[in-house]
Design an enzyme around this catalytic site. Structure first.
Site, PDB file in Angstrom:
ATOM      1  CB  ILE A   1       3.795   3.317   9.396  1.00  0.00           C
ATOM      2  CG1 ILE A   1       5.023   4.187   9.045  1.00  0.00           C
ATOM      3  CG2 ILE A   1       2.867   4.063  10.332  1.00  0.00           C
ATOM      4  CD1 ILE A   1       4.703   5.423   8.222  1.00  0.00           C
TER       5      ILE A   1
ATOM      6  CG  ASP B   1      -0.944  -5.818   4.560  1.00  0.00           C
ATOM      7  OD1 ASP B   1      -0.961  -5.843   3.313  1.00  0.00           O
ATOM      8  OD2 ASP B   1      -0.247  -5.021   5.212  1.00  0.00           O
TER       9      ASP B   1
ATOM     10  CG  ASP C   1      -7.446  -5.079  -2.009  1.00  0.00           C
ATOM     11  OD1 ASP C   1      -7.648  -3.910  -1.611  1.00  0.00           O
ATOM     12  OD2 ASP C   1      -6.887  -5.354  -3.082  1.00  0.00           O
TER      13      ASP C   1
ATOM     14  CB  ALA D   1      -3.840  -0.081   3.787  1.00  0.00           C
ATOM     15  N   GLY D   2      -1.593   2.136   2.565  1.00  0.00           N
ATOM     16  CA  GLY D   2      -1.419   3.219   1.600  1.00  0.00           C
ATOM     17  C   GLY D   2      -0.342   2.849   0.593  1.00  0.00           C
TER      18      GLY D   2
ATOM     19  CG  LEU E   1       7.484  15.225 -12.804  1.00  0.00           C
ATOM     20  CD1 LEU E   1       8.444  15.861 -13.809  1.00  0.00           C
ATOM     21  CD2 LEU E   1       7.345  16.095 -11.560  1.00  0.00           C
TER      22      LEU E   1
ATOM     23  CG  ASN F   1       5.845  12.392 -17.847  1.00  0.00           C
ATOM     24  OD1 ASN F   1       5.625  12.783 -18.990  1.00  0.00           O
ATOM     25  ND2 ASN F   1       6.958  12.664 -17.198  1.00  0.00           N
TER      26      ASN F   1
ATOM     27  CE1 TYR G   1       1.033   8.331  -0.227  1.00  0.00           C
ATOM     28  CE2 TYR G   1       2.144  10.416   0.194  1.00  0.00           C
ATOM     29  CZ  TYR G   1       1.773   9.153   0.614  1.00  0.00           C
ATOM     30  OH  TYR G   1       2.134   8.716   1.856  1.00  0.00           O
TER      31      TYR G   1
END
Ligand code: NAI
Length: 458
Positions: free
Chosen positions: A230, A249, A272, A300-301, A307, A310, A364
Site C-alpha cells: 500500500i 522504509d 525505522d 508503515a505497519g 489469540l 496466547n 493490531y
C-alpha cells in the site's frame, strides 16, 4: 496479488457456470485514469431546494464558485428528473433540508426507480446534514434515516456500482471545498473500493485545486513503509497527483525503497519509524532535499496475530511501537518544530480491525483503534495552520500482508463485502491522496473506510 476467482467468474465458460450455480460474481472495478471523464454518462440530481439546485449547477459547470470563477473541470450532463429508460452513470441525492421522516419517501423512491437501469460502475451519492443537539426528534430521525438508507442502497447495488454519502455540518455551504471535493471523489473512479461510507465535512476549510488531476502540485509528501504494498501505491498516487515524494522504509528494504523512490522521481530515506528522532529526521530530509514538508502519511505497519489467550509481550509490544507509538512521536516532533505549518496534512493508516475488531488481532486492533483516536485528537492541534489529520481504514486489500493469511480464510475474507472482492493497494492510495489534498481541508479528524462495505462493523 491476484484474485484467481474474480478472473475465473469473469471469463467465458466459467462465467456461465458461476451464474448457473448462483456463486458470487464480483466484477473488475473501474479505476482512475487521468484524462478519462469523471463519470461515463448522465448524472441525475434528486432533491428539492436551494442546495439541490446549487449542486446541480456545480456539476453542470454553470455555478460560480470562490468569487467569480467557475470551478474547473465538472461539465457533467446533469438531469433533474428521472426519465424512463434513461441509463444514469450517477445519481446524487441532496437531502440537506430534512425535517421529518415523511420527507424521505419521494426522493428515495425516485432513486429506486433509477436503480435497475444504472450504468456499470455507477455512483449513488447522498448529500445530507447531521442533526444538531438543538434539533428535535423528528429532524434527528429524518437525518439519521439517511444513514440507514445509504448503507442499504449500497448493499443493493451491482456491477461495481457504489453508494456513499457526504454529511455536511450545519452552517457549512454545499459549495465548501470539502463538500465538492468529497462529492467529486465519490463520483469518480478514485473511490472504486469505497462503498457504504458517510464522510463528514466539518468546516469550509481547504481550497479547490486549480487542476483536479494534480491537486498536490508543489507539495512535498512523506510516505512511511513505502518500499512495497500500500505504501508504494500511495507514493505513486501522490506523485501522480503532483507531489514530490519522500519514500521512507527500514534499511533492510533499501533496494525496493530505492526502486520506488526512483519510479516516482522522489527521494528515499532509510529509517525505522520507531527511532527516537524519526520525526526530526523526516523533517530534516524533506527540508534539505525539497525545501519543505506538507504531507505526512503514516503507512508503515506490521501484524503479529495471536489469540489473546496466547499473546506474549514480544507479539504485542512491536505492534504498538510501529503502528501507533511511532506515529505519536513523529507527530509531536513535527508539531513542535514550527516547520509544519502551511496547511499541513497528516493521513494515517488505520484498519477495519481497529473499528470492528478481529479475532486474533487484539494487539493490531489496539494500535489501529489507536490511530482513529489519534487523528481525532491531533486534528485540532493543526487547525490553527489550516491543517488536518485524518485516517484511512482499509478492509481486505490484496498485498503481501494479506497473502500470509491461510488460503481458505483469505478466500472467505476477500468476499465478505458488498463488492465481493479484495481491494487493490491503489484504492487505499486514492483515499489517502484525497485526504492529503487541499480540497479535503474541511474533513477534520475523521476515518474513511476503504473496505468495499465490509460486512463487519459500521
Ligand atoms: P506490507 O507489510 O506489505 O508493507 C508494510 C511496509 O512497512 C513494508 O515495506 C515494511 O518494511 C514497512 N515497515 C514495517 N515496519 C517499519 C518500520 N519500523 N519503519 C519503517 N518502515 C516499516 O503492508 P501493507 O499491506 O502494504 O499495509 C500498509 C498499511 O496498511 C499498514 O499500516 C497496515 O496495517 C495497513 N492495512 C493493511 C491492510 C491490508 O489488507 N493489507 C488492511 C488494513 C490496514
Amino acid at each position: 496479488m491476484t484474485d484467481t476467482y474474480l478472473n475465473l467468474v469473469n471469463s467465458g465458460f466459467t462465467k456461465k457456470i458461476a451464474k448457473q450455480l448462483g456463486l458470487p460474481r464480483p466484477v473488475p472495478l473501474r479505476r482512475h485514469q487521468p484524462g478519462r471523464p469523471l463519470v461515463d454518462g448522465p448524472v441525475l440530481v434528486l432533491g428539492t431546494g436551494e442546495d439541490a439546485d446549487t449542486v446541480a449547477h456545480v456539476l453542470a459547470g454553470t455555478a460560480a464558485l470562490s468569487g467569480a470563477s467557475l470551478a474547473p473541470g465538472w461539465d457533467l450532463d446533469v438531469r433533474r428528473h428521472p426519465a424512463q429508460g434513461e441509463r444514469y452513470a450517477a445519481v446524487v441525492l441532496v437531502l440537506t433540508g430534512l425535517t421529518h421522516p415523511d420527507e424521505l419517501a419521494a426522493p428515495v423512491l425516485a432513486l429506486g426507480s433509477t436503480l435497475q437501469g444504472l450504468a456499470p460502475h455507477a455512483r449513488v451519492v447522498t448529500v445530507s446534514r447531521p442533526a444538531t443537539p438543538d434539533d428535535g426528534p423528528a429532524v434527528a430521525a429524518a437525518r439519521q434515516g439517511v444513514d440507514g438508507i445509504l448503507r442499504s442502497v449500497a448493499k443493493e447495488l451491482r456491477n461495481g456500482a457504489t453508494g456513499n454519502g457526504v454529511v455536511v455540518a450545519d452552517g457549512v455551504p454545499v459549495t465548501a471545498p470539502s463538500v465538492l471535493g468529497a462529492l467529486r471523489f465519490f463520483l469518480s473512479a478514485r473511490s472504486a473500493f469505497v462503498d457504504g461510507q458517510l464522510l463528514a465535512v466539518d468546516s469550509d476549510g481547504g481550497s479547490l485545486p486549480l487542476d483536479w488531476d494534480r491537486p498536490l502540485d508543489g507539495r512535498v509528501a512523506v510516505v512511511t513503509g513505502a518500499a512495497r504494498g500500500i505504501g508504494a501505491a500511495i507514493a505513486e498516487t501522490l506523485a501522480r497527483d503532483g507531489a514530490t515524494v519522500v519514500a521512507v522504509d527500514i534499511p533492510a528494504a533499501g533496494e525496493q525503497l530505492a526502486a520506488v523512490a526512483n519510479k516516482v522521481r522522489g527521494t528515499a530515506l532509510q529509517l525505522d519509524v520507531t527511532a527516537e528522532d524519526a520525526g526530526t529526521r523526516i523533517l530534516e530530509h524533506a527540508r534539505t532535499r525539497h525545501g519543505r514538508l506538507d504531507v505526512v502519511v503514516h503507512n508503515a505497519g506490521i501484524t503479529r496475530d495471536k489469540l489473546l489467550v496466547n499473546m506474549t509481550p514480544d507479539r504485542w509490544d512491536p505492534i504498538v511501537a510501529v503502528n501507533i507509538a511511532a506515529q505519536l512521536r513523529i507527530n509531536e516532533q513535527l508539531l513542535t518544530s514550527g516547520d509544519f505549518t502551511e496547511e499541513p496534512r497528516i493521513v494515517a493508516l488505520a484498519s477495519t480491525s481497529g473499528i470492528a475488531g478481529n479475532r486474533g488481532q487484539t494487539n493490531y486492533a489496539a494500535s489501529k483503534g489507536g490511530v482513529v483516536g489519534m487523528v481525532r485528537a491531533t486534528a485540532p492541534l493543526l487547525s490553527a495552520f489550516g491543517g488536518t489529520a485524518n485516517a484511512v481504514a482499509p478492509g481486505f486489500i490484496e498485498t503481501d500482508m494479506t497473502a500470509k493469511i491461510p488460503a481458505v480464510t483469505r478466500q472467505v475474507a476477500r468476499r465478505l463485502n458488498s463488492l465481493q472482492q479484495g481491494g487493490q493497494p491503489v484504492d487505499v492510495a486514492e483515499a489517502v491522496a484525497f485526504l492529503a489534498s487541499p480540497q479535503a481541508g474541511g474533513v477534520v479528524g475523521r476515518t474513511l473506510r476503504v473496505c468495499g462495505q465490509n460486512l463487519v462493523g459500521q
